[in-house]
Design a protein around this motif. Sequence first.
Motif, short mmCIF file in Angstrom:
data_model
loop_
_atom_site.label_atom_id
_atom_site.label_comp_id
_atom_site.label_asym_id
_atom_site.label_seq_id
_atom_site.Cartn_x
_atom_site.Cartn_y
_atom_site.Cartn_z
N VAL A 41 0.96 -1.28 0.10
CA VAL A 41 0.00 -0.08 0.14
C VAL A 41 0.88 1.15 0.07
N TYR A 42 1.53 1.52 1.12
CA TYR A 42 2.18 2.78 1.21
C TYR A 42 3.61 2.33 1.32
N LEU A 43 4.41 2.94 0.46
CA LEU A 43 5.92 2.81 0.39
C LEU A 43 6.67 4.27 0.62
N THR A 95 10.23 6.56 0.72
CA THR A 95 11.23 6.77 -0.34
C THR A 95 12.39 5.44 -0.42
N ILE A 102 11.00 2.40 -1.83
CA ILE A 102 10.45 2.72 -3.29
C ILE A 102 12.06 2.32 -4.06
N LYS A 103 13.06 2.73 -3.56
CA LYS A 103 14.21 2.57 -4.25
C LYS A 103 14.79 0.96 -4.04
#
Lengths: 262, 125
Positions: B64-66, B68, B71-72
Motif C-alpha cells: 500500500v504505502y512505500l 522513499t 521505493i528505491k
Amino acid sequence: MKLDDHLELEKRIELLLADPAYQGHPLHEALSEIWELFRAKLARVERITKLSDAYQLMAQKGTVSMSERFEKEIRQLERIVRISDRYQEMMQEINAALVKAATHDPLTGLANRTLIIKRLVQETSRASRSGHPFVLAMLDVDYFKQFNDRHGHEVGDRILLSIAQAMRSSVREYDLCGRWGGDEFLMLFPETRLPEANSVMERLRHKVQDMELIVGSDALSISVSIGMTEYLPEESFSDTINRADLALLEAKRNGRNCCFSA
Amino acid sequence: MDDLNIPASVSTPAIQSNWQAGTLAMQGDSYPENSYELFSPVFEWLQAFLAQESKPLSMELQLVYLNTSSIKFMMDIFDLLEDAHRKGASVAVNWRYDRQNERIAELAEEFKEDCTFPFNIIAKN
C-alpha cells in the motif's frame, strides 16, 4: 623531410648495405650499426605510440560507461522522486479524508460535536477579544420519535438529511451548521446579534415547514423548534449552550414549530 | 537458502517466500526505520533463487504505502528481475490492489514502466 623522401632514403641505405661491393669497408660497418640502432629506436617509438593510443581508447570507453551509469542513476532517482511524491499526495488525501471523517457527521455531512466544540472555543475567544458576540441556535425536530417509530429509521434519516440541507442553504459561508446528536442540530453565527440571527432562523423554520417529504402515499410535514441565544462576555460556551437549550425547551412548551430567544 | 516468513509490523510489510513454489509475497505498508535491514534478506533470497533455479519465479505484492527508501529497494528488486528476464529466466510480478484505492494502481504502473517481464496490476474487491 617528406615521408616519400624518408622511404627513398631507407631504400637507398638498405641497397648500399646489401651491396657486396662495400662489404668490409669501415664506413659499411658504421652505417650498418647506426642503421640497426635506428630500427630499434623506431620500433620503440611505435610501441609507445601504440600503448598510448590504447590507453586513450580505454579511458574514453571508461568515460562513456561512467556517463551511461550516471545517466541510469539519474533516471532512477527521477523516478523515485516522482513515485515518492505521488505517495505523499496519496497520504495527504487519506489524511484529509480522516480529518473530515473525524469532524463530520457521516449521515448529514454537517460538523459533528468535535468540530462544533472546536469552533465554539475559537469563537468564544474571538468574541472575548473583539467584544462582538456570536449567536448560538439549537434546533430540534418536532415529534421525531413518532416519525421514526411510525415510518422506520430510514424515513427518520431522510428527515434529518432534508433539515441539514435546509440549514446549509440558509447560512453564510462562515456560519457553522452541526449535528449535536440524535435529532438535535446546532448553528453558530459569528459576529452576529440576535435580531439578525432570528430572521435567518425564522426563514429556516418556514423552509422546513414548507417541505413535503413523500413516504409511500403520504406527504409528511415536518417542523422544527428553535432556541437561541447570544454569547455573553466572560461566560464559558457551555453556559451559552445551556441557555440556548432552555430557550429550545421554551419553544417546545409553547407548541413547537417556533423560535425562542433567551 | 531458508525461506522467509517475516510478520508485518506497523511500519513494515509481511513477507513470505516459498522456494518450492517459486513465490515471494509482500503485503502491507513499508516505511521502516532501516530499510536495508528489511530488504536485504529479500534481495538475497531473490538473487539465490535466480542463480540456482530454472523454474519460474513470481512476486505476489499487496503493498500500500512505500516510503522513499522502500521505493528505491523495490526498483532494485525489479531491476534484478529484469536482468534475469533478459537472460531468459521466467519471472512475473502480480501486484494486487484494493479497488477502492485506484491510486495504488497508478503507482504500480510507475514501477512497471521500465519492466519488460510480465507485470500484472490486478484489482481486488
